[in-house]
Design a protein around this motif. Structure first.
Motif, mmCIF file in Angstrom:
data_model
loop_
_atom_site.group_PDB
_atom_site.id
_atom_site.type_symbol
_atom_site.label_atom_id
_atom_site.label_comp_id
_atom_site.label_asym_id
_atom_site.label_seq_id
_atom_site.Cartn_x
_atom_site.Cartn_y
_atom_site.Cartn_z
ATOM 1 N N SER A 641 0.832 -1.210 0.000
ATOM 2 C CA SER A 641 0.000 0.000 0.000
ATOM 3 C C SER A 641 0.861 1.252 0.000
ATOM 4 O O SER A 641 0.562 2.223 -0.711
ATOM 5 N N ARG A 642 1.940 1.248 0.783
ATOM 6 C CA ARG A 642 2.831 2.418 0.793
ATOM 7 C C ARG A 642 3.473 2.618 -0.568
ATOM 8 O O ARG A 642 3.654 3.758 -1.022
ATOM 9 N N MET A 643 3.842 1.532 -1.216
ATOM 10 C CA MET A 643 4.403 1.665 -2.565
ATOM 11 C C MET A 643 3.353 2.151 -3.552
ATOM 12 O O MET A 643 3.647 2.967 -4.439
ATOM 13 N N CYS A 644 2.131 1.664 -3.396
ATOM 14 C CA CYS A 644 1.053 2.135 -4.280
ATOM 15 C C CYS A 644 0.777 3.629 -4.065
ATOM 16 O O CYS A 644 0.397 4.335 -5.003
ATOM 17 N N GLN A 645 0.971 4.101 -2.825
ATOM 18 C CA GLN A 645 0.809 5.533 -2.570
ATOM 19 C C GLN A 645 1.825 6.349 -3.358
ATOM 20 O O GLN A 645 1.509 7.445 -3.837
ATOM 21 N N GLN A 646 3.028 5.812 -3.493
ATOM 22 C CA GLN A 646 4.025 6.507 -4.308
ATOM 23 C C GLN A 646 3.612 6.533 -5.774
ATOM 24 O O GLN A 646 3.817 7.533 -6.474
ATOM 25 N N VAL A 647 2.999 5.431 -6.226
ATOM 26 C CA VAL A 647 2.495 5.422 -7.605
ATOM 27 C C VAL A 647 1.358 6.423 -7.757
ATOM 28 O O VAL A 647 1.264 7.137 -8.762
ATOM 29 N N ASP A 648 0.471 6.486 -6.738
ATOM 30 C CA ASP A 648 -0.614 7.476 -6.776
ATOM 31 C C ASP A 648 -0.052 8.890 -6.815
ATOM 32 O O ASP A 648 -0.560 9.757 -7.539
ATOM 33 N N LYS A 649 0.992 9.115 -6.028
ATOM 34 C CA LYS A 649 1.622 10.437 -6.047
ATOM 35 C C LYS A 649 2.222 10.726 -7.422
ATOM 36 O O LYS A 649 2.132 11.852 -7.936
ATOM 37 N N SER A 650 2.823 9.693 -8.026
ATOM 38 C CA SER A 650 3.364 9.855 -9.371
ATOM 39 C C SER A 650 2.253 10.167 -10.367
ATOM 40 O O SER A 650 2.424 11.009 -11.264
ATOM 41 N N GLU A 651 1.094 9.514 -10.206
ATOM 42 C CA GLU A 651 -0.040 9.809 -11.083
ATOM 43 C C GLU A 651 -0.490 11.259 -10.911
ATOM 44 O O GLU A 651 -0.783 11.955 -11.898
ATOM 45 N N MET A 652 -0.549 11.708 -9.657
ATOM 46 C CA MET A 652 -0.941 13.103 -9.411
ATOM 47 C C MET A 652 0.053 14.066 -10.040
ATOM 48 O O MET A 652 -0.335 15.100 -10.605
ATOM 49 N N GLU A 653 1.350 13.725 -9.938
ATOM 50 C CA GLU A 653 2.359 14.585 -10.562
ATOM 51 C C GLU A 653 2.194 14.601 -12.086
ATOM 52 O O GLU A 653 2.348 15.656 -12.718
ATOM 53 N N LEU A 654 1.878 13.429 -12.661
ATOM 54 C CA LEU A 654 1.649 13.383 -14.103
ATOM 55 C C LEU A 654 0.429 14.222 -14.485
ATOM 56 O O LEU A 654 0.454 14.959 -15.479
ATOM 57 N N GLU A 655 -0.637 14.114 -13.695
ATOM 58 C CA GLU A 655 -1.836 14.909 -13.977
ATOM 59 C C GLU A 655 -1.532 16.400 -13.853
ATOM 60 O O GLU A 655 -1.985 17.204 -14.681
ATOM 61 N N THR A 656 -0.771 16.763 -12.807
ATOM 62 C CA THR A 656 -0.391 18.173 -12.646
ATOM 63 C C THR A 656 0.453 18.644 -13.818
ATOM 64 O O THR A 656 0.263 19.754 -14.338
ATOM 65 N N GLU A 657 1.385 17.795 -14.246
ATOM 66 C CA GLU A 657 2.242 18.169 -15.374
ATOM 67 C C GLU A 657 1.422 18.316 -16.654
ATOM 68 O O GLU A 657 1.656 19.228 -17.457
ATOM 69 N N ILE A 658 0.437 17.436 -16.825
ATOM 70 C CA ILE A 658 -0.423 17.538 -18.011
ATOM 71 C C ILE A 658 -1.228 18.832 -17.972
ATOM 72 O O ILE A 658 -1.389 19.518 -18.995
#
Length: 701
Positions: A641-658
């Motif tokens: 779950s903690r690793m998935c949170q990092q992936v979720d954070k990466s997704e948020m960063e990708l969305e922000t970058e988009i």
């Protein structure tokens, strides 16, 4: 248009972090220079007078040249009078002269040059960057009647703040007069100043007056050579360095005069005296004629070429500005288009990456859930197997326990407490030795698998930090046996019991399980009868009579049976055998009674404890193994779950970058539209300038 261009070039592009390289710093500097030039042009076109600025090194005679042109000593000059600030001389319709300063509108009256010098000396706040405006009656000076403003200046060698001078006093000047010293050559300070002026103003109108030419009469044989040397240097400065005049016209902008002689001659004439009065050097008439030639050329340039001076040069400058704006807008438009294409490609790549990460994460989540469940079931099986083996070896563990034993109640409680703690500690340790190593290795291997599967979904910068989300401590399994609660109701029976006694024989023939079952049923019936409602008195009496009758019947039957059996035995074996058997039975009883020591009591307690604990442990074996599997499941689920949170954070960063790229694309499109609009405006303005030039400037010529 220039304001919009400046806003677009500097604020919206160059200073915008995400729109870098759309507008370069050099383009911003060009637009700023164009803006400053337009401000100067606007001020020049708005005012009605012509402005002439005199510059040169200290004590080159700038004030004397102005006085000679005004035919009167208006400005202080000579020994002890060095101009320390900017002084503008302009005409007034009044009869009295006065001056004003920048920080005050108060009119300070002056009648003579000495009063002016005294007034300037009394102003303590004046420095080289201040302006004093001297208003001289037009009736006294004919030159001032044509709305002409003459501005004197400090020496160009007195300060390094030349840029502020130019911005404040030079941008609206129509003509510049460089007053040089004929006794030397053009100095770098003078050249440096006019180079800066040329950078701010396109092709400024410059005259060069070589003052103090009377000093050349000291060596008349070198007069022509010195004059040619000065002329060549001045022409080279105007044509080659500044490029403000054509080579065939440069000599018409250079003069060799003696302002002091010209001023003295004109004052003498005004007083009714001959112009040659006083001690004047040879060649005075030639120098005076040269000064008059300078005045005629200057006045002709001011009067007959006023339109050309005021409009043609500024029209050319405006033309240059429009060309610069068009070139810059074209460059910005191309750069914006290229940047937009790159941004679109970057956005497409980020969106593909985001979709891949989401799909892969969903797939990995489902797959990992199944793996964790399999691992948890395997751990439960291992723990259950290890616990079964430990239950089988429980008697060995209990036999290994050593402690002081006493049948006293308090000592017995302490003994059981120590026994329970010892057995629990040994079982937990043995189970850890059997299971923890393999389970810990399995957990560690699973965590590494998580890192390997999650890493491709993270950006490179975050992959190196992924191991930080794995617990640094080694996973330790907690085997919750809880012997204290498990054996809380354990009751030992260490009273002496003869092995051939009635109770022992019944247990031996019926079996301990059935005997225990019978005792439990009896215990339940007794408890139920104790908690039931009180029966009526008659029912209680009937029950008591029935129980007494049954007991008497049982006793009588047992007695009769014993008598019959005893009689049969007596007749069969004789009394000796019976006595021997009774004696042997008594001796066996005495022997067992004598050997029933504390050691026997301890052994009996341990045996009873093993039997009791074995049943309880078998009952909770499934719960304990499931609890261990749940611990492993929680550990792995938490790490994943903690690793998935990092992936979720990466997704948020990708969305922000988009989102940023979308906003950037919109700004680039806005920049493109704006640059095209400004280019169309520049083209339209260029057409208007062509029409204006064809209609007015060519006609004027």
């Amino acid at each position: 248009m220039i304001q919009e261009t400046t806003l677009l070039t500097e604020v919206k592009t160059w200073r915008s972090v995400d729109l870098e390289h759309v507008a370069e710093e050099e383009q911003c500097a060009q637009i700023q220079a164009c803006s400053r030039k337009l401000v100067a042009i606007k001020e020049v076109l708005a005012r009605r007078h012509m402005k002439v600025a005199f510059f040169g090194r200290t004590s080159n005679g700038k004030s004397t040249v102005i006085n000679a042109m005004l035919r009167e000593r208006v400005l202080p000059s000579g020994i002890g009078h060095t101009t320390n600030c900017f002084i503008s001389v302009e005409g007034t319709d009044g009869e009295h002269a006065y001056l004003t300063t920048e920080d005050s509108e108060e009119r300070k009256s002056i009648k003579t040059v000495n009063q002016l010098a005294h007034a300037l000396h009394m102003e303590r706040n004046l420095d080289s960057g201040c302006l004093v405006r001297v208003f001289w009656p037009k009736t006294k000076c004919a030159l001032l009647r044509d709305d002409l403003v003459l501005m004197d200046s400090p020496g160009t060698d007195v300060t390094s703040e030349l840029d502020s001078w130019i911005d404040k006093f030079c941008l609206d000047a129509d003509v510049f007069v460089l007053v040089a010293n004929s006794e030397s050559t053009l100095m770098n300070t003078e050249k440096h100043f006019f180079h800066k002026v040329s950078e701010r103003i396109s092709k400024p109108n410059i005259f060069i007056v070589n003052n103090r030419w009377d000093a050349s009469e000291v060596e008349p044989e070198y007069l022509d050579d010195v004059r040619k040397q000065h002329m060549d240097r001045c022409v080279s400065f105007l044509v080659d360095e500044l490029r403000v005049v054509a080579p065939d016209q440069a000599s018409n902008r250079i003069f060799f005069v003696s302002a002091k002689e010209a001023l003295s001659a004109r004052i003498h004439r005004a007083q009714g005296m001959p112009e040659t009065g006083g001690a004047l050097a040879e060649g005075f008439q030639e120098r005076l004629q040269e000064f008059q030639s300078f005045e005629r050329t200057f006045e002709e340039f001011i009067s007959h070429s006023s339109v050309k001076t005021k409009f043609e040069q500024h029209t050319i400058r405006a033309w240059q500005i429009t060309e610069s704006v068009k070139a810059i807008m074209d460059a910005i438009n191309i750069a914006s288009a290229e940047k937009k294409v790159l941004s679109l490609e970057e956005r497409e790549a980020l969106m593909d990456r985001l979709e891949f990460v989401r799909n892969q994460l969903n797939f990995l989540t489902e797959e990992t859930k199944d793996k964790i469940k399999v691992i948890a079931d395997d751990v439960s099986s291992k723990v259950a197997s290890a616990m079964a083996e430990e239950i089988h070896l429980l008697s060995v563990i209990v036999d290994e326990f050593c402690s002081d034993f006493s049948p006293a109640a308090n000592a017995l409680v302490l003994y059981k407490t120590k026994l329970i703690a010892y057995v629990e500690e040994r079982m937990v340790r043995n189970m850890a030795l059997r299971c923890s190593s393999s389970i810990g290795g399995c957990v560690l291997s699973s965590q590494r698998d998580f890192i390997d599967t999650i890493s491709p979904l993270l950006p490179p910068a975050a992959r190196s930090h992924l191991h930080m989300h794995v617990p640094s401590r080694k996973f330790e399994m907690a085997y919750e046996l809880n012997f204290r609660a498990l054996c809380a109701d354990f009751q030992e029976d260490i009273e002496f019991q003869f092995s051939l006694g009635w109770t022992a024989l019944v247990n031996r023939f019926l079996g301990p399980a059935k005997a225990m079952q019978a005792l439990n049923i009896l215990d339940k019936n007794l408890k139920a009868s104790s908690h039931s409602a009180p029966m009526r008195t008659e029912a209680q009496e009937e029950l008591a009579v029935s129980m007494a009758t049954g007991l008497a019947s049982l006793t009588s039957r047992a007695s009769m049976s014993m008598l019959v059996i005893g009689g049969v035995v007596w007749r069969s074996v004789g009394w000796r055998v019976i006595m021997f058997s009774v004696s042997l039975y008594a001796m066996l009883y005495i022997y067992e009674k004598l050997t029933w020591t504390n050691s026997s009591r301890e052994k009996a307690l341990k045996q009873q404890f093993v039997e009791f604990t074995t049943q309880r442990l078998q009952a909770i074996s499934h719960i304990t193994s499931s609890n261990c599997g749940l611990q492993v499941q929680q550990e792995l689920v938490g790490v994943f779950s903690r690793m998935c949170q990092q992936v979720d954070k990466s997704e948020m960063e990708l969305e922000t970058e988009i989102r940023k790229i979308n906003a950037k694309i919109q700004r680039l499109e806005s920049v493109q539209r704006h640059s095209k609009t400004l280019r169309y405006k520049a083209t339209d303005l260029e057409s208007q300038l062509e029409s204006f030039s064809a209609q007015y400037l060519n006609t004027q010529q």
